[in-house]
Write a protein that holds these residues in place. Structure first.
Motif, PDB file in Angstrom:
ATOM      1  N   ALA A  77     -16.514  -4.407   3.189  1.00 39.85           N
ATOM      2  CA  ALA A  77     -17.857  -4.609   2.655  1.00 39.85           C
ATOM      3  C   ALA A  77     -18.098  -6.088   2.359  1.00 39.85           C
ATOM      4  O   ALA A  77     -19.184  -6.610   2.624  1.00 39.85           O
ATOM      5  CB  ALA A  77     -18.062  -3.782   1.389  1.00 39.85           C
ATOM      6  N   TYR A  78     -17.082  -6.772   1.858  1.00 32.46           N
ATOM      7  CA  TYR A  78     -17.205  -8.202   1.581  1.00 32.46           C
ATOM      8  C   TYR A  78     -17.415  -8.979   2.878  1.00 32.46           C
ATOM      9  O   TYR A  78     -18.233  -9.898   2.934  1.00 32.46           O
ATOM     10  CB  TYR A  78     -15.969  -8.704   0.844  1.00 32.46           C
ATOM     11  N   ALA A  79     -16.704  -8.605   3.918  1.00 36.31           N
ATOM     12  CA  ALA A  79     -16.866  -9.277   5.205  1.00 36.31           C
ATOM     13  C   ALA A  79     -18.279  -9.065   5.755  1.00 36.31           C
ATOM     14  O   ALA A  79     -18.902  -9.997   6.272  1.00 36.31           O
ATOM     15  CB  ALA A  79     -15.826  -8.757   6.196  1.00 36.31           C
ATOM     16  N   LYS A  80     -18.811  -7.851   5.610  1.00 34.50           N
ATOM     17  CA  LYS A  80     -20.186  -7.592   6.056  1.00 34.50           C
ATOM     18  C   LYS A  80     -21.185  -8.397   5.237  1.00 34.50           C
ATOM     19  O   LYS A  80     -22.148  -8.929   5.781  1.00 34.50           O
ATOM     20  CB  LYS A  80     -20.501  -6.105   5.958  1.00 34.50           C
ATOM     21  N   SER A  97      -8.346  -6.381   5.324  1.00 35.71           N
ATOM     22  CA  SER A  97      -9.793  -6.200   5.221  1.00 35.71           C
ATOM     23  C   SER A  97     -10.307  -5.141   6.185  1.00 35.71           C
ATOM     24  O   SER A  97     -11.375  -4.587   5.981  1.00 35.71           O
ATOM     25  CB  SER A  97     -10.502  -7.525   5.479  1.00 35.71           C
ATOM     26  N   GLU A  98      -9.557  -4.831   7.220  1.00 39.73           N
ATOM     27  CA  GLU A  98     -10.009  -3.790   8.146  1.00 39.73           C
ATOM     28  C   GLU A  98      -9.766  -2.402   7.580  1.00 39.73           C
ATOM     29  O   GLU A  98     -10.478  -1.460   7.905  1.00 39.73           O
ATOM     30  CB  GLU A  98      -9.282  -3.929   9.486  1.00 39.73           C
ATOM     31  N   LEU A  99      -8.764  -2.258   6.707  1.00 40.93           N
ATOM     32  CA  LEU A  99      -8.450  -0.951   6.144  1.00 40.93           C
ATOM     33  C   LEU A  99      -9.036  -0.762   4.749  1.00 40.93           C
ATOM     34  O   LEU A  99      -9.407   0.339   4.381  1.00 40.93           O
ATOM     35  CB  LEU A  99      -6.934  -0.759   6.083  1.00 40.93           C
ATOM     36  N   TRP A 100      -9.108  -1.809   3.976  1.00 35.43           N
ATOM     37  CA  TRP A 100      -9.557  -1.698   2.598  1.00 35.43           C
ATOM     38  C   TRP A 100     -11.076  -1.749   2.558  1.00 35.43           C
ATOM     39  O   TRP A 100     -11.685  -2.698   3.027  1.00 35.43           O
ATOM     40  CB  TRP A 100      -8.959  -2.829   1.778  1.00 35.43           C
ATOM     41  N   PRO A 101     -11.766  -0.741   2.001  1.00 35.54           N
ATOM     42  CA  PRO A 101     -13.231  -0.696   2.044  1.00 35.54           C
ATOM     43  C   PRO A 101     -13.908  -1.877   1.363  1.00 35.54           C
ATOM     44  O   PRO A 101     -14.925  -2.353   1.828  1.00 35.54           O
ATOM     45  CB  PRO A 101     -13.577   0.598   1.332  1.00 35.54           C
ATOM     46  N   VAL A 142     -24.926 -13.126   4.597  1.00 33.53           N
ATOM     47  CA  VAL A 142     -25.186 -14.419   3.956  1.00 33.53           C
ATOM     48  C   VAL A 142     -25.251 -15.520   5.005  1.00 33.53           C
ATOM     49  O   VAL A 142     -26.146 -16.381   4.970  1.00 33.53           O
ATOM     50  CB  VAL A 142     -24.117 -14.720   2.890  1.00 33.53           C
ATOM     51  N   ASP A 143     -24.331 -15.504   5.944  1.00 31.04           N
ATOM     52  CA  ASP A 143     -24.354 -16.508   7.007  1.00 31.04           C
ATOM     53  C   ASP A 143     -25.614 -16.405   7.856  1.00 31.04           C
ATOM     54  O   ASP A 143     -26.214 -17.420   8.227  1.00 31.04           O
ATOM     55  CB  ASP A 143     -23.116 -16.365   7.902  1.00 31.04           C
ATOM     56  N   ALA A 144     -26.043 -15.191   8.158  1.00 32.01           N
ATOM     57  CA  ALA A 144     -27.251 -15.007   8.967  1.00 32.01           C
ATOM     58  C   ALA A 144     -28.483 -15.506   8.220  1.00 32.01           C
ATOM     59  O   ALA A 144     -29.366 -16.129   8.815  1.00 32.01           O
ATOM     60  CB  ALA A 144     -27.411 -13.541   9.344  1.00 32.01           C
ATOM     61  N   VAL A 145     -28.537 -15.267   6.913  1.00 29.87           N
ATOM     62  CA  VAL A 145     -29.697 -15.705   6.136  1.00 29.87           C
ATOM     63  C   VAL A 145     -29.715 -17.218   5.996  1.00 29.87           C
ATOM     64  O   VAL A 145     -30.760 -17.855   6.153  1.00 29.87           O
ATOM     65  CB  VAL A 145     -29.717 -15.016   4.759  1.00 29.87           C
TER      66      VAL A 145
END
Length: 130
Positions: free
Chosen positions: A44-47, A36-40, A52-55
């Motif tokens: 993006a999914y992690a972000k 996930s650190e290399l694959w865009p 979602v968690d913040a909301v």
């Protein structure tokens, strides 16, 4: 040949920041996993999951969920009432309102002579062809 070189140059510019397949694959074969650190897409999914968690942890979200749960028992009855009311209003308009509109339109277009046409129109000048 020239357009092929242009396409290759554009592709290099567009995909310059993407990692190579060797950087993405942890292992080999069909079971290779994307880092996930290399694959865009993974990044993006992690972000997105962070957003979602913040909301979902916010006060406004929790209050909205409380309101949703409080209103839930009344949703079905409100929907049933509004749908039946809209049915009654629409059919009443079709049965009563539409014929009334047609009748009013017909009466407005009648002239005292019974020939139809404009009610407030001007008479043609004597000697004109229209």
């Amino acid at each position: 040949e020239r357009w092929g070189a242009v396409r290759r140059k554009m592709a290099r510019r567009l995909f310059a920041d993407l990692p190579s397949s060797a950087e993405v694959a942890d292992g080999g074969g069909r079971r290779a996993r994307k880092n996930s650190e290399l694959w865009p897409v993974g990044a993006a999914y992690a972000k997105l999951m962070d957003v979602v968690d913040a909301v979902t942890d916010s006060e406004a979200y929790l209050r909205a969920m409380e309101i949703r749960d409080a209103v839930a028992p009344y949703r079905a009855s409100a929907w049933a009432f509004l749908s039946s009311a809209s049915w009654v209003l629409s059919t009443s308009f079709l049965v009563i309102g539409l014929p009334l509109l047609f009748e009013m339109d017909r009466e407005l277009n009648e002239t005292p002579g019974g020939a139809g046409g404009d009610v407030g129109g001007t008479e043609p000048a004597p000697g004109s062809t229209t």
